[in-house]
Motif scaffolding. Structure first.
Motif, PDB file in Angstrom:
ATOM      1  N   ASP A  72      30.214  33.918  50.553  1.00  0.00           N
ATOM      2  CA  ASP A  72      30.448  34.337  49.175  1.00  0.00           C
ATOM      3  C   ASP A  72      30.411  33.156  48.213  1.00  0.00           C
ATOM      4  OD1 ASP A  72      30.773  36.833  50.205  1.00  0.00           O
ATOM      5  OD2 ASP A  72      32.913  37.013  49.780  1.00  0.00           O
ATOM      6  N   LYS A  73      29.751  33.372  47.098  1.00  0.00           N
ATOM      7  CA  LYS A  73      29.647  32.365  46.053  1.00  0.00           C
ATOM      8  C   LYS A  73      29.100  33.054  44.808  1.00  0.00           C
ATOM      9  CE  LYS A  73      29.992  28.511  47.283  1.00  0.00           C
ATOM     10  NZ  LYS A  73      28.953  27.499  47.525  1.00  0.00           N
ATOM     11  N   SER A  74      29.565  32.662  43.650  1.00  0.00           N
ATOM     12  CA  SER A  74      29.002  33.238  42.427  1.00  0.00           C
ATOM     13  C   SER A  74      27.510  32.913  42.356  1.00  0.00           C
ATOM     14  CB  SER A  74      29.725  32.701  41.188  1.00  0.00           C
ATOM     15  OG  SER A  74      29.549  31.310  41.070  1.00  0.00           O
TER      16      SER A  74
ATOM     17  N   SER B  92      29.606  46.812  48.210  1.00  0.00           N
ATOM     18  CA  SER B  92      29.124  45.668  47.440  1.00  0.00           C
ATOM     19  C   SER B  92      27.634  45.803  47.152  1.00  0.00           C
ATOM     20  CB  SER B  92      29.365  44.369  48.212  1.00  0.00           C
ATOM     21  OG  SER B  92      30.742  44.130  48.387  1.00  0.00           O
TER      22      SER B  92
ATOM     23  N   LYS C 291      26.127  29.468  41.479  1.00  0.00           N
ATOM     24  CA  LYS C 291      26.518  28.377  42.368  1.00  0.00           C
ATOM     25  C   LYS C 291      25.965  28.548  43.791  1.00  0.00           C
ATOM     26  CE  LYS C 291      30.837  27.397  39.915  1.00  0.00           C
ATOM     27  NZ  LYS C 291      32.318  27.346  40.022  1.00  0.00           N
ATOM     28  N   MET C 292      25.356  29.680  44.062  1.00  0.00           N
ATOM     29  CA  MET C 292      24.887  29.969  45.419  1.00  0.00           C
ATOM     30  C   MET C 292      23.682  29.092  45.771  1.00  0.00           C
ATOM     31  SD  MET C 292      23.960  33.669  47.028  1.00  0.00           S
ATOM     32  CE  MET C 292      25.648  34.192  46.706  1.00  0.00           C
TER      33      MET C 292
ATOM     34  N   PHE D 279      31.913  41.010  42.723  1.00  0.00           N
ATOM     35  CA  PHE D 279      31.807  39.649  42.202  1.00  0.00           C
ATOM     36  C   PHE D 279      31.664  38.644  43.348  1.00  0.00           C
ATOM     37  CE2 PHE D 279      33.229  35.594  40.622  1.00  0.00           C
ATOM     38  CZ  PHE D 279      32.774  35.554  39.314  1.00  0.00           C
ATOM     39  N   GLY D 280      30.693  37.746  43.225  1.00  0.00           N
ATOM     40  CA  GLY D 280      30.529  36.681  44.206  1.00  0.00           C
ATOM     41  C   GLY D 280      29.804  37.071  45.468  1.00  0.00           C
ATOM     42  N   GLN D 281      29.136  38.241  45.468  1.00  0.00           N
ATOM     43  CA  GLN D 281      28.473  38.696  46.695  1.00  0.00           C
ATOM     44  C   GLN D 281      27.034  39.157  46.434  1.00  0.00           C
ATOM     45  OE1 GLN D 281      31.189  41.609  48.584  1.00  0.00           O
ATOM     46  NE2 GLN D 281      31.780  39.953  49.979  1.00  0.00           N
ATOM     47  N   THR D 282      26.294  38.419  45.656  1.00  0.00           N
ATOM     48  CA  THR D 282      24.911  38.831  45.402  1.00  0.00           C
ATOM     49  C   THR D 282      24.072  38.761  46.669  1.00  0.00           C
ATOM     50  OG1 THR D 282      24.417  36.570  44.658  1.00  0.00           O
ATOM     51  CG2 THR D 282      24.867  38.215  42.956  1.00  0.00           C
TER      52      THR D 282
END
Length: 302
Positions: free
Chosen positions: A107-109, A155, A112-113, A161-164
């Motif tokens: 997980d990362k926004s 998701s 920032k991924m 949030f944070g799981q694209t």
């Protein structure tokens, strides 16, 4: 009430060393299935490896009088997927059920991924499902029977949030299901998807602590087992589960608006002026395949 059983059925459960996957493997075995317990034994982020995770589940099953074997291959390569299926064939001579459950989190926004964090999650969830399902379905097709379950997530269906990376991979599984269901329909192979919610190592820092007891992983088990059963006759459906709630969700479309025909172009202003009708979902419908969308275009194509 007649008991749902899996006598003489052979099942593969990926990511079955812990959490929900472990529950599926144990439940299938209790009801008569011979189970291949696949788990590489990685941590939540996909690092490391520990064969004891799968071994412990196999020991549980055997000590309770069931039949199971362990497999430690990664789902993220075709050779790994083929070896998982080969384990079922070498041990039990066939394969009837596949539950694609293996997964990791990075997980990362979005901004920032890293590319690596994207690729690792896609490889395990999306490519991994392909690598195991293709060799499994070849066996099922030859036997004219099979049940396949993909594990998506809310998701992917609705966002988190944070799981694209995770969400994209999970919704991609719905795409696999939608086409695969058409290709295998005549072979009595049913392909469905679940979006389970449970307290596990994957969600321990997502759900609040008070959810631990209420979000018992076992609540997801009966829905998946039913979809894996001979009694199940539906294919191409998505079911969300959690905390004892079960419901079907679907991708739908509204009626839309026919604005023109091949004799003229459409302007941006026409989209603007008709945007409410284009967006309206009052008469929403599902479609069995992508061809269903042509129903709306019929007057313009005739």
């Amino acid at each position: 009430m007649e008991r749902v059983n899996f006598n003489d059925r052979v099942a593969v459960v990926t990511g079955a060393g812990q959490g929900i996957g472990r529950m599926y493997a144990l439940a299938l075995a209790r009801r008569g299935a011979r189970v291949v317990v696949n788990d590489l034994g990685v941590t939540r982020d996909g690092s490391g490896a520990d064969t004891s995770a799968a071994d412990k589940v196999v020991e549980e099953i055997i000590s309770a009088g069931g039949k199971a074997v362990a497999n430690y291959d990664s789902v993220a390569t075709m050779s790994g997927g083929e070896n998982i299926v080969k384990t079922a064939m070498d041990s039990y001579g066939k394969l009837d059920i596949l539950i694609n459950n293996a997964g990791i989190l990075r997980d990362k926004s979005f901004l920032k991924m890293t590319e690596e964090e994207w690729d690792l999650v896609m490889n395990v969830h999306l490519k991994g499902a392909f690598c195991v399902t293709q060799p499994a379905v070849k066996i099922m097709k030859a036997n004219n029977y099979g049940r396949v379950v993909f594990t998506a997530s809310i998701s992917g269906l609705y966002g988190n949030f944070g799981q694209t990376n995770y969400g994209a991979a999970k919704l991609g599984l719905v795409g696999i299901m939608n086409s695969l269901k058409l290709e295998v329909a005549k072979y009595d192979i049913k392909v469905n998807t679940v979006a389970p919610n449970a307290w596990s190592r994957m969600t321990a820092d997502v759900f609040p602590p008070e959810f631990e007891e209420k979000m018992n992983p076992q609540f997801n088990e009966p829905m998946v087992l039913y979809l894996c059963s001979e009694e199940n006759k539906v294919s191409g459906n998505i079911f969300a589960t959690g905390a004892g709630w079960y419901g079907r969700t679907a991708i739908v479309s509204g009626d839309g608006v026919c604005l023109g025909d091949a004799k003229r172009s459409i302007s941006v202003e026409e989209i603007r002026d008709n945007f409410h009708g284009i967006s309206n979902m009052d008469n929403k419908r599902e479609h069995d395949s992508g061809l269903g969308m042509f129903e709306y275009m019929g007057p313009l194509l005739s």
